[in-house]
Scaffold this active site. Sequence first.
Site, PDB file in Angstrom:
ATOM      1  N   LYS A  35       1.320 -30.837  56.895  1.00  6.44           N
ATOM      2  CA  LYS A  35       1.159 -32.279  57.185  1.00  6.44           C
ATOM      3  C   LYS A  35       0.471 -32.489  58.531  1.00  6.44           C
ATOM      4  CE  LYS A  35       5.603 -33.092  56.873  1.00  6.44           C
ATOM      5  NZ  LYS A  35       6.061 -31.699  56.622  1.00  6.44           N
TER       6      LYS A  35
ATOM      7  N   ARG B 171      11.902 -39.986  55.381  1.00 13.14           N
ATOM      8  CA  ARG B 171      12.466 -38.710  54.931  1.00 13.14           C
ATOM      9  C   ARG B 171      13.707 -38.908  54.088  1.00 13.14           C
ATOM     10  NH1 ARG B 171      10.220 -35.379  59.232  1.00 13.14           N
ATOM     11  NH2 ARG B 171      10.723 -33.222  58.812  1.00 13.14           N
TER      12      ARG B 171
ATOM     13  N   ARG C  84       3.882 -20.063  63.134  1.00 11.85           N
ATOM     14  CA  ARG C  84       3.267 -21.221  63.802  1.00 11.85           C
ATOM     15  C   ARG C  84       3.463 -21.140  65.326  1.00 11.85           C
ATOM     16  NH1 ARG C  84       4.833 -27.039  61.880  1.00 11.85           N
ATOM     17  NH2 ARG C  84       6.919 -26.168  62.014  1.00 11.85           N
TER      18      ARG C  84
ATOM     19  N   ARG D 183       8.186 -23.462  68.267  1.00 12.36           N
ATOM     20  CA  ARG D 183       9.148 -24.564  68.264  1.00 12.36           C
ATOM     21  C   ARG D 183      10.567 -24.036  68.105  1.00 12.36           C
ATOM     22  NH1 ARG D 183       6.783 -29.045  64.105  1.00 12.36           N
ATOM     23  NH2 ARG D 183       8.929 -28.936  63.380  1.00 12.36           N
TER      24      ARG D 183
ATOM     25  N   ARG E 296      16.212 -26.239  57.040  1.00 13.33           N
ATOM     26  CA  ARG E 296      15.242 -27.352  56.964  1.00 13.33           C
ATOM     27  C   ARG E 296      14.737 -27.510  55.537  1.00 13.33           C
ATOM     28  NH1 ARG E 296      11.023 -25.878  61.373  1.00 13.33           N
ATOM     29  NH2 ARG E 296       9.944 -27.720  60.580  1.00 13.33           N
TER      30      ARG E 296
END
Length: 224
Positions: A16, A91, A130, A163, A174
């Site tokens: 996203k 969400r 990431r 992160r 998650r």
Amino acid sequence: MGELNLILLGPPGAGKGTQAELLRSEFQIPHISTGDMLRQAVAEQSELGELASSFMDAGNLVPDEVIIGLLLEALARSDARDGFLLDGFPRTIPQAEALGADLGKVGRKLTGVLLIEAPDEEIVRRISGRRVNPASGRIYHVEYDPPKVEGIDDVDGTELVQREDDKPETIRNRLAVYHEQTAPLADYYDNLGLLHRFDGSAAPAEVFTHIRATIATLKLEETI
Ligand code: AP5
């Protein structure tokens, strides 16, 4: 021409944020990411940040009553009055209902909901690799999209970080939270005739080509 009011929906790590960066430069639509807003609050150690960090670090959602107010305030700002690209909101069904009601009050409506899908195993690979620039939010991947110099942002030389919620033990939670609380939004928006699905397992440029074509059609429909 009508305004483009878009939502980017999809599991964590589907791409996203990556697509939002591309869309923002192509269509000049303000990008509103609730994840980025919350991470900024955490970095500033504000009251909101202190509250949000315990939920985020565990991979859980920040309560609806906190996030809805924050998002509606951002939407009311002048740069989002002619269109927006929401990333990470809504969400939950209550968040979607609050958004619909708020837009309806001022005679606005959503143009489309762009759902980027990717299998769970691919998501785990992507999120574990990431790396981000904490100041600008620019996104890299150690394997799929590495910076020119390892650990350093190509544009401004900032040191890239992982992160807090990208640690392996948090990723699974998650994903579970996504499947339980956020995935039902696909049916919700499909029933409203707003949903467009994209295969997020393709390369970023290919995903973007498909999304861009859909947005071009939506823009055209707005003018008719
Ligand atoms: P948020 O920041 O919104 O995170 P998320 O939805 O989990 O999404 P991500 O940012 O992890 O992934 P992405 O889809 O943007 O993927 P990306 O492009 O980076 O939310 C974080 C937390 O904040 C939540 O857990 C929650 O606690 C809280 N929160 C936020 N909004 C909330 C709300 N509305 N209500 C309640 N709580 C809320 O890509 C991932 C990696 O893959 C990158 O390394 C990238 O380089 C790579 N990549 C991307 N596309 C491709 C591709 N096509 N092929 C190969 N690699 C790719």
